[in-house]
Design a protein around this motif. Structure first.
Motif, mmCIF file in Angstrom:
data_model
loop_
_atom_site.group_PDB
_atom_site.id
_atom_site.type_symbol
_atom_site.label_atom_id
_atom_site.label_comp_id
_atom_site.label_asym_id
_atom_site.label_seq_id
_atom_site.Cartn_x
_atom_site.Cartn_y
_atom_site.Cartn_z
ATOM 1 N N PRO A 14 33.834 -30.035 -84.458
ATOM 2 C CA PRO A 14 33.751 -31.047 -83.388
ATOM 3 C C PRO A 14 35.114 -31.246 -82.726
ATOM 4 N N GLY A 15 35.092 -31.339 -81.403
ATOM 5 C CA GLY A 15 36.316 -31.459 -80.634
ATOM 6 C C GLY A 15 36.914 -30.138 -80.214
ATOM 7 N N GLY A 16 36.392 -29.055 -80.745
ATOM 8 C CA GLY A 16 36.905 -27.729 -80.431
ATOM 9 C C GLY A 16 36.348 -27.167 -79.138
ATOM 10 N N SER A 17 36.740 -25.912 -78.851
ATOM 11 C CA SER A 17 36.344 -25.248 -77.609
ATOM 12 C C SER A 17 35.778 -23.863 -77.896
ATOM 13 N N LEU A 18 34.905 -23.421 -77.007
ATOM 14 C CA LEU A 18 34.368 -22.058 -77.022
ATOM 15 C C LEU A 18 34.157 -21.628 -75.584
ATOM 16 N N ARG A 19 34.243 -20.326 -75.351
ATOM 17 C CA ARG A 19 33.884 -19.790 -74.044
ATOM 18 C C ARG A 19 32.796 -18.741 -74.212
ATOM 19 N N LEU A 20 31.669 -19.001 -73.587
ATOM 20 C CA LEU A 20 30.582 -18.025 -73.561
ATOM 21 C C LEU A 20 30.751 -17.106 -72.360
ATOM 22 N N SER A 21 30.406 -15.845 -72.555
ATOM 23 C CA SER A 21 30.404 -14.870 -71.468
ATOM 24 C C SER A 21 29.016 -14.276 -71.333
ATOM 25 N N CYS A 22 28.700 -13.840 -70.135
ATOM 26 C CA CYS A 22 27.412 -13.206 -69.869
ATOM 27 C C CYS A 22 27.653 -12.007 -68.962
ATOM 28 N N ALA A 23 27.389 -10.825 -69.486
ATOM 29 C CA ALA A 23 27.561 -9.600 -68.712
ATOM 30 C C ALA A 23 26.240 -9.251 -68.035
ATOM 31 N N ALA A 24 26.286 -9.106 -66.725
ATOM 32 C CA ALA A 24 25.087 -8.818 -65.937
ATOM 33 C C ALA A 24 25.088 -7.366 -65.489
ATOM 34 N N ARG A 67 33.127 -31.859 -69.542
ATOM 35 C CA ARG A 67 33.466 -31.093 -70.758
ATOM 36 C C ARG A 67 33.218 -29.592 -70.581
ATOM 37 N N PHE A 68 32.196 -29.228 -69.817
ATOM 38 C CA PHE A 68 31.829 -27.822 -69.631
ATOM 39 C C PHE A 68 32.162 -27.392 -68.204
ATOM 40 N N THR A 69 32.527 -26.119 -68.044
ATOM 41 C CA THR A 69 32.795 -25.557 -66.728
ATOM 42 C C THR A 69 32.137 -24.190 -66.616
ATOM 43 N N ILE A 70 31.331 -24.008 -65.574
ATOM 44 C CA ILE A 70 30.709 -22.716 -65.315
ATOM 45 C C ILE A 70 31.534 -21.994 -64.250
ATOM 46 N N SER A 71 31.666 -20.681 -64.420
ATOM 47 C CA SER A 71 32.388 -19.887 -63.439
ATOM 48 C C SER A 71 31.821 -18.467 -63.446
ATOM 49 N N ARG A 72 32.231 -17.683 -62.458
ATOM 50 C CA ARG A 72 31.761 -16.306 -62.380
ATOM 51 C C ARG A 72 32.836 -15.417 -61.794
ATOM 52 N N ASN A 73 32.765 -14.146 -62.140
ATOM 53 C CA ASN A 73 33.640 -13.131 -61.560
ATOM 54 C C ASN A 73 32.721 -12.073 -60.968
ATOM 55 N N ASN A 74 32.536 -12.116 -59.660
ATOM 56 C CA ASN A 74 31.597 -11.193 -59.018
ATOM 57 C C ASN A 74 32.089 -9.746 -59.072
ATOM 58 N N ALA A 75 33.389 -9.546 -59.158
ATOM 59 C CA ALA A 75 33.925 -8.182 -59.249
ATOM 60 C C ALA A 75 33.599 -7.541 -60.598
ATOM 61 N N GLU A 76 33.429 -8.402 -61.622
ATOM 62 C CA GLU A 76 33.153 -7.898 -62.970
ATOM 63 C C GLU A 76 31.740 -8.208 -63.436
ATOM 64 N N ASN A 77 30.903 -8.754 -62.543
ATOM 65 C CA ASN A 77 29.502 -9.067 -62.874
ATOM 66 C C ASN A 77 29.396 -9.902 -64.147
ATOM 67 N N THR A 78 30.181 -10.956 -64.203
ATOM 68 C CA THR A 78 30.238 -11.770 -65.420
ATOM 69 C C THR A 78 30.162 -13.254 -65.084
ATOM 70 N N VAL A 79 29.454 -13.981 -65.932
ATOM 71 C CA VAL A 79 29.363 -15.435 -65.842
ATOM 72 C C VAL A 79 30.005 -16.021 -67.091
ATOM 73 N N TYR A 80 30.668 -17.159 -66.948
ATOM 74 C CA TYR A 80 31.316 -17.808 -68.075
ATOM 75 C C TYR A 80 30.850 -19.256 -68.197
ATOM 76 N N LEU A 81 30.913 -19.761 -69.416
ATOM 77 C CA LEU A 81 30.733 -21.186 -69.664
ATOM 78 C C LEU A 81 31.837 -21.616 -70.613
ATOM 79 N N GLN A 82 32.816 -22.336 -70.071
ATOM 80 C CA GLN A 82 33.895 -22.886 -70.884
ATOM 81 C C GLN A 82 33.443 -24.233 -71.425
ATOM 82 N N MET A 83 33.438 -24.369 -72.733
ATOM 83 C CA MET A 83 32.945 -25.587 -73.383
ATOM 84 C C MET A 83 34.086 -26.226 -74.165
ATOM 85 N N ASN A 84 34.469 -27.425 -73.756
ATOM 86 C CA ASN A 84 35.539 -28.166 -74.409
ATOM 87 C C ASN A 84 34.988 -29.443 -75.032
ATOM 88 N N SER A 85 35.765 -30.037 -75.910
ATOM 89 C CA SER A 85 35.385 -31.297 -76.565
ATOM 90 C C SER A 85 33.966 -31.218 -77.113
#
Length: 128
Positions: A14-24, A67-85
């Motif tokens: 609890p209180g930690g962070s993780l970043r999920l990635s999604c390769a499309a 707490r969470f931030t969604i982002s994407r890199n269209n050049a790399e066909n990737t979606v991210y979900l940064q999860m904090n706290s």
């Protein structure tokens, strides 16, 4: 064939962070809206975050705002979900989703769904 493959899940305190990635792959990624849904043990699906194709618009569930931030890199066909706290109630299987194509629009996937394309899911466990 359209594919979404999540990675980055695991066990965190609890209180930690993780970043999920999604390769499309298998589709024109930069024309698709994307998002993340989750399903906690014994509960239904919950829309967590959505992001338009050009990253102009975002939407978050109240439970993760700030707490969470969604982002994407269209050049790399990737979606991210940064999860904090992270909290124990964030424990769930997290699914990457996509909807489209939406040409030259800023369509957002509704957090209540429906969604056409799903990944296989990645387990996130928040526990001490």
């Amino acid at each position: 064939q359209l594919q979404l493959v999540e990675s980055g899940g695991g066990l965190v305190q609890p209180g930690g962070s993780l970043r999920l990635s999604c390769a499309a792959s298998g589709f024109t990624f930069n024309y698709y809206s994307v998002g993340w849904f989750r399903q906690a043990p014994g509960k239904g699906l919950e829309g967590v975050a959505s992001l338009s194709s050009r990253s102009v618009r975002t939407n978050y569930a109240d439970s993760v705002k700030g707490r969470f931030t969604i982002s994407r890199n269209n050049a790399e066909n990737t979606v991210y979900l940064q999860m904090n706290s992270l909290r124990p109630e964030d424990t769930a299987v997290y699914y990457c989703v996509a909807q489209g194509p939406h040409y030259l629009t800023d369509y957002l996937i509704p957090l209540e769904g429906p969604v056409d394309h799903w990944g296989q899911g990645s387990q996130v466990t928040v526990s001490s």
